[in-house]
Design a protein around this motif. Sequence first.
Motif, PDB file in Angstrom:
ATOM      1  N   ASN A  41     -64.712 -48.480  12.761  1.00  0.00           N
ATOM      2  CA  ASN A  41     -64.246 -48.630  11.390  1.00  0.00           C
ATOM      3  C   ASN A  41     -64.425 -50.331  11.021  1.00  0.00           C
ATOM      4  O   ASN A  41     -64.802 -50.408   9.742  1.00  0.00           O
ATOM      5  CB  ASN A  41     -62.559 -48.219  11.246  1.00  0.00           C
ATOM      6  CG  ASN A  41     -62.522 -46.631  10.580  1.00  0.00           C
ATOM      7  OD1 ASN A  41     -63.520 -46.348  11.328  1.00  0.00           O
ATOM      8  ND2 ASN A  41     -61.831 -46.218  10.696  1.00  0.00           N
ATOM      9  N   PHE A  42     -64.520 -51.290  11.676  1.00  0.00           N
ATOM     10  CA  PHE A  42     -65.128 -51.902  12.262  1.00  0.00           C
ATOM     11  C   PHE A  42     -66.602 -52.416  11.668  1.00  0.00           C
ATOM     12  O   PHE A  42     -67.057 -53.001  10.506  1.00  0.00           O
ATOM     13  CB  PHE A  42     -65.172 -52.382  12.947  1.00  0.00           C
ATOM     14  CG  PHE A  42     -65.197 -54.114  13.462  1.00  0.00           C
ATOM     15  CD1 PHE A  42     -64.860 -55.474  12.382  1.00  0.00           C
ATOM     16  CD2 PHE A  42     -66.050 -54.178  14.611  1.00  0.00           C
ATOM     17  CE1 PHE A  42     -65.728 -56.610  12.887  1.00  0.00           C
ATOM     18  CE2 PHE A  42     -66.586 -55.589  14.276  1.00  0.00           C
ATOM     19  CZ  PHE A  42     -66.368 -56.886  13.739  1.00  0.00           C
ATOM     20  N   LEU A  43     -67.206 -51.836  12.198  1.00  0.00           N
ATOM     21  CA  LEU A  43     -68.752 -51.697  11.862  1.00  0.00           C
ATOM     22  C   LEU A  43     -69.052 -50.815  10.411  1.00  0.00           C
ATOM     23  O   LEU A  43     -70.101 -51.244   9.692  1.00  0.00           O
ATOM     24  CB  LEU A  43     -69.299 -51.025  12.849  1.00  0.00           C
ATOM     25  CG  LEU A  43     -69.523 -51.862  14.266  1.00  0.00           C
ATOM     26  CD1 LEU A  43     -69.889 -50.693  15.856  1.00  0.00           C
ATOM     27  CD2 LEU A  43     -70.171 -53.424  14.174  1.00  0.00           C
ATOM     28  N   ILE A  47     -70.446 -62.938  15.716  1.00  0.00           N
ATOM     29  CA  ILE A  47     -71.357 -62.402  16.105  1.00  0.00           C
ATOM     30  C   ILE A  47     -71.222 -60.668  16.373  1.00  0.00           C
ATOM     31  O   ILE A  47     -71.142 -60.211  17.008  1.00  0.00           O
ATOM     32  CB  ILE A  47     -71.434 -63.420  17.707  1.00  0.00           C
ATOM     33  CG1 ILE A  47     -70.208 -63.132  17.776  1.00  0.00           C
ATOM     34  CG2 ILE A  47     -72.202 -64.115  17.585  1.00  0.00           C
ATOM     35  CD1 ILE A  47     -69.582 -63.755  19.643  1.00  0.00           C
ATOM     36  N   LYS A  48     -69.831 -60.872  15.379  1.00  0.00           N
ATOM     37  CA  LYS A  48     -69.574 -59.357  14.964  1.00  0.00           C
ATOM     38  C   LYS A  48     -68.412 -59.027  16.457  1.00  0.00           C
ATOM     39  O   LYS A  48     -68.865 -57.882  17.120  1.00  0.00           O
ATOM     40  CB  LYS A  48     -70.251 -58.045  14.511  1.00  0.00           C
ATOM     41  CG  LYS A  48     -70.793 -58.155  13.295  1.00  0.00           C
ATOM     42  CD  LYS A  48     -72.255 -58.104  13.020  1.00  0.00           C
ATOM     43  CE  LYS A  48     -72.975 -58.872  12.023  1.00  0.00           C
ATOM     44  NZ  LYS A  48     -73.560 -59.880  12.377  1.00  0.00           N
ATOM     45  N   CYS A  49     -67.745 -59.651  16.862  1.00  0.00           N
ATOM     46  CA  CYS A  49     -66.799 -59.667  18.026  1.00  0.00           C
ATOM     47  C   CYS A  49     -65.531 -59.120  18.039  1.00  0.00           C
ATOM     48  O   CYS A  49     -64.986 -58.346  18.225  1.00  0.00           O
ATOM     49  CB  CYS A  49     -66.825 -61.044  18.745  1.00  0.00           C
ATOM     50  SG  CYS A  49     -66.006 -62.154  18.235  1.00  0.00           S
ATOM     51  N   GLY A  50     -64.955 -58.833  16.163  1.00  0.00           N
ATOM     52  CA  GLY A  50     -63.778 -58.434  15.902  1.00  0.00           C
ATOM     53  C   GLY A  50     -62.444 -59.006  16.326  1.00  0.00           C
ATOM     54  O   GLY A  50     -61.565 -58.600  16.434  1.00  0.00           O
ATOM     55  N   ALA A  51     -62.471 -60.288  17.336  1.00  0.00           N
ATOM     56  CA  ALA A  51     -61.823 -61.560  17.406  1.00  0.00           C
ATOM     57  C   ALA A  51     -61.393 -61.273  16.225  1.00  0.00           C
ATOM     58  O   ALA A  51     -59.859 -61.650  16.033  1.00  0.00           O
ATOM     59  CB  ALA A  51     -62.554 -62.992  17.872  1.00  0.00           C
ATOM     60  N   PRO A  98     -61.070 -59.270   7.815  1.00  0.00           N
ATOM     61  CA  PRO A  98     -62.091 -60.859   7.704  1.00  0.00           C
ATOM     62  C   PRO A  98     -63.231 -60.720   7.615  1.00  0.00           C
ATOM     63  O   PRO A  98     -64.447 -62.123   7.728  1.00  0.00           O
ATOM     64  CB  PRO A  98     -61.454 -61.391   8.079  1.00  0.00           C
ATOM     65  CG  PRO A  98     -60.654 -61.307   9.437  1.00  0.00           C
ATOM     66  CD  PRO A  98     -59.700 -59.599   8.501  1.00  0.00           C
ATOM     67  N   GLN A  99     -64.032 -60.331   9.139  1.00  0.00           N
ATOM     68  CA  GLN A  99     -65.860 -60.044   9.308  1.00  0.00           C
ATOM     69  C   GLN A  99     -66.396 -59.592   8.090  1.00  0.00           C
ATOM     70  O   GLN A  99     -67.191 -60.540   7.459  1.00  0.00           O
ATOM     71  CB  GLN A  99     -65.812 -59.746  10.290  1.00  0.00           C
ATOM     72  CG  GLN A  99     -67.451 -59.679  11.033  1.00  0.00           C
ATOM     73  CD  GLN A  99     -68.318 -59.192  10.069  1.00  0.00           C
ATOM     74  OE1 GLN A  99     -67.814 -57.698   9.886  1.00  0.00           O
ATOM     75  NE2 GLN A  99     -69.490 -59.262   9.957  1.00  0.00           N
ATOM     76  N   ALA A 100     -65.550 -58.402   7.412  1.00  0.00           N
ATOM     77  CA  ALA A 100     -66.824 -58.486   6.402  1.00  0.00           C
ATOM     78  C   ALA A 100     -66.706 -58.772   5.645  1.00  0.00           C
ATOM     79  O   ALA A 100     -67.738 -59.116   4.684  1.00  0.00           O
ATOM     80  CB  ALA A 100     -66.412 -56.027   6.113  1.00  0.00           C
ATOM     81  N   PRO A 118     -64.105 -66.982  17.709  1.00  0.00           N
ATOM     82  CA  PRO A 118     -65.574 -68.084  19.054  1.00  0.00           C
ATOM     83  C   PRO A 118     -66.046 -68.830  18.917  1.00  0.00           C
ATOM     84  O   PRO A 118     -66.629 -69.952  19.427  1.00  0.00           O
ATOM     85  CB  PRO A 118     -64.978 -66.950  20.109  1.00  0.00           C
ATOM     86  CG  PRO A 118     -65.301 -65.873  19.798  1.00  0.00           C
ATOM     87  CD  PRO A 118     -64.778 -65.758  18.461  1.00  0.00           C
ATOM     88  N   LYS A 119     -66.502 -68.609  17.020  1.00  0.00           N
ATOM     89  CA  LYS A 119     -68.366 -69.362  16.970  1.00  0.00           C
ATOM     90  C   LYS A 119     -68.191 -70.587  16.130  1.00  0.00           C
ATOM     91  O   LYS A 119     -68.580 -70.640  15.224  1.00  0.00           O
ATOM     92  CB  LYS A 119     -68.679 -68.165  16.044  1.00  0.00           C
ATOM     93  CG  LYS A 119     -68.794 -66.898  17.832  1.00  0.00           C
ATOM     94  CD  LYS A 119     -70.473 -67.341  18.576  1.00  0.00           C
ATOM     95  CE  LYS A 119     -71.709 -68.001  18.569  1.00  0.00           C
ATOM     96  NZ  LYS A 119     -72.008 -68.507  20.161  1.00  0.00           N
ATOM     97  N   GLY A 120     -66.557 -70.082  15.614  1.00  0.00           N
ATOM     98  CA  GLY A 120     -66.466 -71.633  14.736  1.00  0.00           C
ATOM     99  C   GLY A 120     -66.758 -71.434  13.655  1.00  0.00           C
ATOM    100  O   GLY A 120     -67.180 -72.340  12.189  1.00  0.00           O
ATOM    101  N   VAL A 121     -66.625 -69.852  12.915  1.00  0.00           N
ATOM    102  CA  VAL A 121     -66.512 -69.145  11.665  1.00  0.00           C
ATOM    103  C   VAL A 121     -65.469 -69.313  10.740  1.00  0.00           C
ATOM    104  O   VAL A 121     -64.416 -69.705  11.687  1.00  0.00           O
ATOM    105  CB  VAL A 121     -67.545 -67.490  11.799  1.00  0.00           C
ATOM    106  CG1 VAL A 121     -67.803 -67.318  10.150  1.00  0.00           C
ATOM    107  CG2 VAL A 121     -68.714 -67.773  12.535  1.00  0.00           C
ATOM    108  N   ASP A 122     -65.344 -69.416   9.968  1.00  0.00           N
ATOM    109  CA  ASP A 122     -63.735 -69.777   9.454  1.00  0.00           C
ATOM    110  C   ASP A 122     -63.640 -68.720   7.891  1.00  0.00           C
ATOM    111  O   ASP A 122     -63.843 -69.256   7.122  1.00  0.00           O
ATOM    112  CB  ASP A 122     -63.863 -71.520   8.269  1.00  0.00           C
ATOM    113  CG  ASP A 122     -62.348 -71.815   8.217  1.00  0.00           C
ATOM    114  OD1 ASP A 122     -61.730 -70.857   7.799  1.00  0.00           O
ATOM    115  OD2 ASP A 122     -62.675 -73.070   7.060  1.00  0.00           O
TER     116      ASP A 122
HETATM  117  S1  SF4 Z   1     -66.321 -64.386  11.364  1.00  0.00           S
HETATM  118 FE1  SF4 Z   1     -66.047 -64.839  14.475  1.00  0.00          FE
HETATM  119  S2  SF4 Z   1     -63.590 -63.625  15.239  1.00  0.00           S
HETATM  120 FE2  SF4 Z   1     -64.725 -62.346  13.449  1.00  0.00          FE
HETATM  121  S3  SF4 Z   1     -66.344 -61.044  14.025  1.00  0.00           S
HETATM  122 FE3  SF4 Z   1     -67.771 -62.948  13.406  1.00  0.00          FE
HETATM  123  S4  SF4 Z   1     -67.793 -64.259  15.839  1.00  0.00           S
HETATM  124 FE4  SF4 Z   1     -66.083 -62.302  15.769  1.00  0.00          FE
END
Ligand code: SF4
Length: 285
Positions: A121-123, A165-169, A186-188, A231-235
């Motif tokens: 669902n995330f992807l 990096i689409k890790c889902g954290a 938040p990612q999408a 973990p990648k510093g994205v806000d």
């Molecule tokens: S925004 Fe950050 S935490 Fe969320 S999926 Fe992308 S890299 Fe991972």
Amino acid sequence: MAADIKQLEKKYVGKEVEFRLLRFAPDKDRAPYFQSFRIKLSQGMTVLDALMRIKETQDPTLSYRKSCRMGICGSCAMQVNGFPKLTCQTQVTELNTDKPIEVRPLANFPILRDLVPDLRNFLKAHESIKPYVIREDAEELDHPTGEFYQSPKELEKYLQFAYCIKCGACLAACPTNATDHEFLGPQALAAAYRYVADSRDQGLEQRLEAVDGPNGIFRCHYAGACSEACPKGVDPSLGIQLLKREILKYRVGAAHKKPAPLAVTPKGLKRREGIPLPPEKTVGQ
Ligand code: SF4
């Protein structure tokens, strides 16, 4: 610094530490449960290294995802002591090794097996926001006559969001995702802003359809947990607020995105024969 690392190694290398891992095999278990493993720490050991050691030496059926082991692919994100983390970037010595270290699959996702979350669902949510530059000038796309100019300042507007990096954290940390599994997440939403803020893009209207539904952007309460977890510093929470602003501007008719101009042909440039030169004047002026 080198002395500090030596001290840490002296303290931890060879120390026996307990890992409490969540186990779940849907074909035979009625519910997830915890299983403990004890291993001796080695130099520079990350949580992912520990999982690999357990799999190699104690239980080959332990399931988890990993790939690059250098914080780039995002596949090894898990809950470590309750927080979403990239396990390949988490040193065991950062954690309290006097207590069991608990590792679960990312929160807010169904579990496929052991530490492997179901990210479908995330992807799908990521796909739904059309994560690519959309242009109206199909003719130019099919038969390009030049590059689309983008200044360093324009690049800055979205660059940090492109580091995802689409890790889902961020979804695992999000309180809205915890209660609304249909929420885009938040990612999408941050990825949608990444394209809306791109001066080459003309897809705002198309993306609004995807992000402005009942489970869309206005379900975000701005808790900010996503930005802390990334973990990648994205806000992502910043991206979501900026996207809300773009939506409101659009609704009141204040925004009229101009197409990015084609790069001006430098004077005297000659192309190989048969390939037309871009126009001397920028398009859209
Ligand atoms: S925004 Fe950050 S935490 Fe969320 S999926 Fe992308 S890299 Fe991972």
